[in-house]
Motif scaffolding. Structure first.
Motif, PDB file in Angstrom:
ATOM      1  N   PRO A   1     -10.801  40.033   2.815  1.00  0.00           N
ATOM      2  CA  PRO A   1      -9.353  40.014   3.140  1.00  0.00           C
ATOM      3  C   PRO A   1      -8.531  39.577   1.928  1.00  0.00           C
ATOM      4  O   PRO A   1      -8.932  38.699   1.172  1.00  0.00           O
ATOM      5  N   ASN A   2      -7.388  40.220   1.767  1.00  0.00           N
ATOM      6  CA  ASN A   2      -6.463  39.879   0.679  1.00  0.00           C
ATOM      7  C   ASN A   2      -7.178  39.841  -0.665  1.00  0.00           C
ATOM      8  O   ASN A   2      -6.925  38.968  -1.503  1.00  0.00           O
ATOM      9  N   ALA A   3      -8.087  40.801  -0.894  1.00  0.00           N
ATOM     10  CA  ALA A   3      -8.875  40.822  -2.130  1.00  0.00           C
ATOM     11  C   ALA A   3      -7.982  41.056  -3.342  1.00  0.00           C
ATOM     12  O   ALA A   3      -6.987  41.788  -3.261  1.00  0.00           O
ATOM     13  N   ASP A   4      -8.337  40.448  -4.467  1.00  0.00           N
ATOM     14  CA  ASP A   4      -7.523  40.594  -5.667  1.00  0.00           C
ATOM     15  C   ASP A   4      -7.999  41.721  -6.576  1.00  0.00           C
ATOM     16  O   ASP A   4      -7.528  41.885  -7.692  1.00  0.00           O
ATOM     17  N   ASN A   5      -9.009  42.486  -6.099  1.00  0.00           N
ATOM     18  CA  ASN A   5      -9.408  43.707  -6.808  1.00  0.00           C
ATOM     19  C   ASN A   5      -9.951  44.696  -5.795  1.00  0.00           C
ATOM     20  O   ASN A   5     -10.402  44.311  -4.707  1.00  0.00           O
ATOM     21  N   GLN A   6      -9.892  45.964  -6.126  1.00  0.00           N
ATOM     22  CA  GLN A   6     -10.197  47.002  -5.147  1.00  0.00           C
ATOM     23  C   GLN A   6     -11.669  47.024  -4.759  1.00  0.00           C
ATOM     24  O   GLN A   6     -12.003  47.298  -3.606  1.00  0.00           O
ATOM     25  N   ASN A   7     -12.560  46.745  -5.699  1.00  0.00           N
ATOM     26  CA  ASN A   7     -13.981  46.743  -5.354  1.00  0.00           C
ATOM     27  C   ASN A   7     -14.291  45.723  -4.267  1.00  0.00           C
ATOM     28  O   ASN A   7     -15.071  45.986  -3.351  1.00  0.00           O
ATOM     29  N   ALA A   8     -13.682  44.547  -4.366  1.00  0.00           N
ATOM     30  CA  ALA A   8     -13.920  43.504  -3.372  1.00  0.00           C
ATOM     31  C   ALA A   8     -13.363  43.885  -2.010  1.00  0.00           C
ATOM     32  O   ALA A   8     -13.780  43.338  -0.980  1.00  0.00           O
ATOM     33  N   ALA A   9     -12.441  44.816  -1.987  1.00  0.00           N
ATOM     34  CA  ALA A   9     -11.830  45.246  -0.727  1.00  0.00           C
ATOM     35  C   ALA A   9     -12.534  46.463  -0.132  1.00  0.00           C
ATOM     36  O   ALA A   9     -12.024  47.070   0.802  1.00  0.00           O
ATOM     37  N   THR A  10     -13.690  46.822  -0.661  1.00  0.00           N
ATOM     38  CA  THR A  10     -14.361  48.063  -0.271  1.00  0.00           C
ATOM     39  C   THR A  10     -15.718  47.803   0.368  1.00  0.00           C
ATOM     40  O   THR A  10     -16.506  46.995  -0.125  1.00  0.00           O
ATOM     41  N   ALA A  11     -15.993  48.496   1.463  1.00  0.00           N
ATOM     42  CA  ALA A  11     -17.309  48.517   2.105  1.00  0.00           C
ATOM     43  C   ALA A  11     -17.865  49.939   1.992  1.00  0.00           C
ATOM     44  O   ALA A  11     -17.129  50.889   1.684  1.00  0.00           O
ATOM     45  N   VAL A  12     -19.166  50.077   2.224  1.00  0.00           N
ATOM     46  CA  VAL A  12     -19.835  51.369   2.068  1.00  0.00           C
ATOM     47  C   VAL A  12     -20.302  51.881   3.427  1.00  0.00           C
ATOM     48  O   VAL A  12     -20.984  51.156   4.167  1.00  0.00           O
ATOM     49  N   PHE A  13     -19.933  53.106   3.748  1.00  0.00           N
ATOM     50  CA  PHE A  13     -20.402  53.768   4.970  1.00  0.00           C
ATOM     51  C   PHE A  13     -21.588  54.647   4.601  1.00  0.00           C
ATOM     52  O   PHE A  13     -21.509  55.465   3.681  1.00  0.00           O
TER      53      PHE A  13
ATOM     54  N   PHE B   1     -16.775  55.502   0.969  1.00  0.00           N
ATOM     55  CA  PHE B   1     -16.211  54.192   0.683  1.00  0.00           C
ATOM     56  C   PHE B   1     -15.022  53.920   1.603  1.00  0.00           C
ATOM     57  O   PHE B   1     -14.117  54.750   1.728  1.00  0.00           O
ATOM     58  N   LEU B   2     -15.050  52.749   2.242  1.00  0.00           N
ATOM     59  CA  LEU B   2     -14.003  52.318   3.164  1.00  0.00           C
ATOM     60  C   LEU B   2     -13.289  51.122   2.542  1.00  0.00           C
ATOM     61  O   LEU B   2     -13.928  50.109   2.261  1.00  0.00           O
ATOM     62  N   THR B   3     -11.992  51.225   2.343  1.00  0.00           N
ATOM     63  CA  THR B   3     -11.267  50.180   1.616  1.00  0.00           C
ATOM     64  C   THR B   3     -10.137  49.585   2.445  1.00  0.00           C
ATOM     65  O   THR B   3      -9.418  50.310   3.147  1.00  0.00           O
ATOM     66  N   GLY B   4     -10.025  48.267   2.343  1.00  0.00           N
ATOM     67  CA  GLY B   4      -8.866  47.584   2.902  1.00  0.00           C
ATOM     68  C   GLY B   4      -8.950  47.310   4.386  1.00  0.00           C
ATOM     69  O   GLY B   4      -9.957  46.820   4.895  1.00  0.00           O
ATOM     70  N   LEU B   5      -7.889  47.659   5.098  1.00  0.00           N
ATOM     71  CA  LEU B   5      -7.757  47.337   6.520  1.00  0.00           C
ATOM     72  C   LEU B   5      -8.552  48.283   7.412  1.00  0.00           C
ATOM     73  O   LEU B   5      -8.886  49.400   7.025  1.00  0.00           O
TER      74      LEU B   5
END
Length: 626
Positions: free
Chosen positions: A392-404, A351-355
């Motif tokens: 960007p600027n997601a208001d929850n962590q799941n929305a800020a996460t992509a899957v590798f 899981f890749l999160t954020g920036l």
């Protein structure tokens, strides 16, 4: 009986469809009668799995060593029995006929289960079964005699060059065996690999007492079968205009199953079961029509439907008439899918999160390639990719996460054993990117078998299409009038009459799906995608915009020119549907059973392309977005 249209209900579109439809149609007969209920259970994925199961069962019966490819369960589709059992009393009461291609690689065994189920309930329901779709002996005989090299319809290679050993071959049968079984008195007919639309063709042929020479009627029944074969795909499932369904009276939580009404002259009306959710509109029918076709010629063992002049008419609420279908004789050959054991595959996720998602993915790929290098020379496939993106600027962590995702295949299980794949992948965590986290479900990282699939053609005269009913075996002869078609369907790279796109006025850079519907699907290694719009001026813009070269640009990195076999693009127009259709040859690698892509069924290709940005005329936007 045949003075009125036959009403054929589509009660299943896949092995994983909801299983209440047969019982629902049968129970509703007094207020919403149907004559035949058809069920489609077959796909290239479950065909390969069942083929392996059947082969291993035969080996086990001969005391052969067990093979790790052996899967649990029968070689037919047991979910059909789950759907059928609660319907039997009402089927018997109302004399509703049923045709289902749920036999897969062991139709006789399914037939015996159905007969036992009927007998235990004390019902009088005659059951028949169809054989002839298992054609590996015919393939081997032709190879030995040198009468065919069995060219792969996708790659052009010949079977002798395939590096895998076929263990089973499914031929796609037509519908006249089903018609014959019904004529002999069968009420339930179970089949193996009859083509998806063949149960509808066979039902209409039986009911209206058609002849093989009535190609126009057969072609219309074929198209009706295509429209309802995927059950709720024609009532709002897998529909790019899905948002409107939420605001219908019944909502979108329980889409209704479809009904095709087919008259003696072949006239078609598509509708659905009363008092159910979903809709039947010109656009839901356009969506399903454009699914899985490969050009203007649509082949079945009984007839070829010509689609380039087809059009739909809304004749009432949830009632759409079909017009403009033309007919040609069937080809002398039928499609055959060969199954082989391909090897083993495994995958794992981080899981890749954020920036900095792209940089985190690149770092992870570099590290994993190095960790896997001592073993990866034995891999036949090794791929890395990012699924989704971090908002960007997601208001929850799941929305800020992509899957590798890391994915690998190898010919032998030991070559991809946990110590050679999963362990190096998860051991990378302590030197990983900031927030480095892997998925804790490691089961996907354990080697599991996968199957290779090879599609070719076999002369219909070599297929022993047979009806088994009431102790009698009836051979269904191949068609006597056929037409040999070109290997490639007609392709039109651009619109015939070019129009300068500037004539449509000012534009705004937006996703093409803002005003354009689309639908895609898989056929082996190929993926098709049809685009259509609501208004004629939008169609003039669409067909001029979407040339072969433009669609290659919209495919982006998916159009990989280094791929072998080469990705090619065919195009044709359906003016009466305001549609442009593309066939992306070899886009799906080796097809659903073995491809490394997560879009193994090709269904998300359309949604990917609808999200690509183009210059959309502003005047179209005032009409409302889809």
């Amino acid at each position: 009986m045949a003075s009125r249209p036959i009403r054929i209900a589509g009660a299943s579109g896949s092995v994983s469809d909801r299983r209440h439809a047969i019982a629902s149609f049968a129970k509703a007969y007094p207020s919403d009668p149907v004559d035949v209920i058809i069920c489609d259970f077959m796909s290239e994925v479950n065909m390969t799995v069942a083929a392996a199961r059947k082969t291993e069962q035969q080996a086990a019966a001969n005391d052969a060593e067990p093979n790790p490819f052996m899967g649990a369960g029968p070689a037919f589709e047991a979910s059909f029995l789950e759907a059928l059992e609660p319907a039997l009393e009402d089927l018997a009461k109302h004399k509703i006929k049923v045709a289902a291609n749920a036999g897969n690689a062991d139709t006789e065994a399914l037939y015996k289960h159905v007969c036992d189920m009927v007998k235990k309930k004390g019902l009088d329901i005659p059951v028949a079964w169809i054989s002839g779709d298992a054609v590996l002996p015919a393939i081997n005989t032709a190879l030995k005699e040198g009468t065919s090299k069995f060219k792969n319809v996708y790659t052009g290679d010949i079977l002798s060059s395939w590096e895998f050993e076929p263990i089973y071959a499914h031929a796609y049968l037509g519908g006249l065996g089903i018609a014959d079984a019904f004529s002999q008195g069968a009420q339930i007919v179970v089949c193996g690999r009859v083509a998806d639309a063949s149960p509808v063709i066979g039902s209409a042929y039986w009911y209206h007492k058609w002849e093989r020479s009535q190609l126009k009627e057969l072609a219309n029944a074929f198209v009706a079968g295509h429209l309802i074969e995927c059950s709720t795909y024609v009532t709002g499932g897998n529909f790019s205009g899905f948002k409107a369904l939420e605001h219908t009276k019944a909502g979108w939580t329980d889409l209704g199953f479809p009904i095709a009404e087919i008259s003696k002259n072949g006239a078609i009306v598509i509708t659905k079961q009363k008092s159910t959710g979903g809709v039947v509109t010109i656009h839901t029918c356009s969506s399903q029509l454009l699914y899985e076709i490969q050009g203007p010629w649509y082949y079945n063992s009984d007839v070829t439907a010509v689609l380039d002049q087809i059009w739909f008419e809304q004749v009432g609420p949830d009632r759409v008439a079909v017009h403009g279908v033309q007919a040609l004789p069937p080809p002398p050959t039928t499609k055959v899918g060969l199954t082989a054991r391909g090897g083993f595959q495994a995958e794992a996720f981080y899981f890749l999160t954020g920036l900095d998602v792209a940089e985190k993915a690149r770092m992870t790929e570099d590290q994993m390639r190095a960790a896997l290098k001592p073993f990866s020379d034995k891999f036949t496939t090794l791929s890395f990719g990012v699924l989704g993106s971090a908002a960007p600027n997601a208001d929850n962590q799941n929305a800020a996460t992509a899957v590798f995702r890391v994915f690998a295949q190898a010919r032998k299980s030991d070559d991809i054993a946990p110590n050679k794949f999963l362990r190096p992948v998860i051991d990378n965590i302590m030197q990983g990117y900031p927030g480095s986290t892997f998925h804790l479900d490691f089961r996907l990282g354990i080697p599991k078998p996968y199957y290779e699939y090879y599609v070719t053609l076999l002369d219909q005269s070599k297929v022993a299409h047979t009806v088994h009913f009431n102790g009698k075996d009836t051979v269904v002869p191949p068609p006597t009038v056929t037409k040999t078609f070109a290997e490639r369907q007609p392709s039109q790279p651009t619109a015939n009459s070019q129009v300068d796109l500037s004539k449509f006025g000012p534009t705004e850079r937006l996703p093409i799906g803002t005003i354009v519907n689309a639908r895609s699907g898989d056929k082996g290694a190929d993926c098709n995608c049809g685009f259509w719009v609501r208004n004629q001026d939008e169609y003039e813009w669409l067909k001029n915009l979407l040339s072969v070269e433009t669609i290659k640009e919209l495919l982006g990195k998916e159009y990989d020119t280094s791929r072998v076999p080469k990705i090619e693009v065919d195009r044709f127009e359906l003016p009466n549907l305001r549609a442009v259709h593309f066939l992306f040859r070899n886009l799906l690698d080796r097809g659903a059973p073995s491809t490394a892509t997560v879009d193994f069924l090709g269904k998300n290709t359309a949604e990917y392309l609808r999200n690509r940005h183009v210059d959309v005329p502003v005047k179209f936007l005032s009409r409302g977005k889809l």
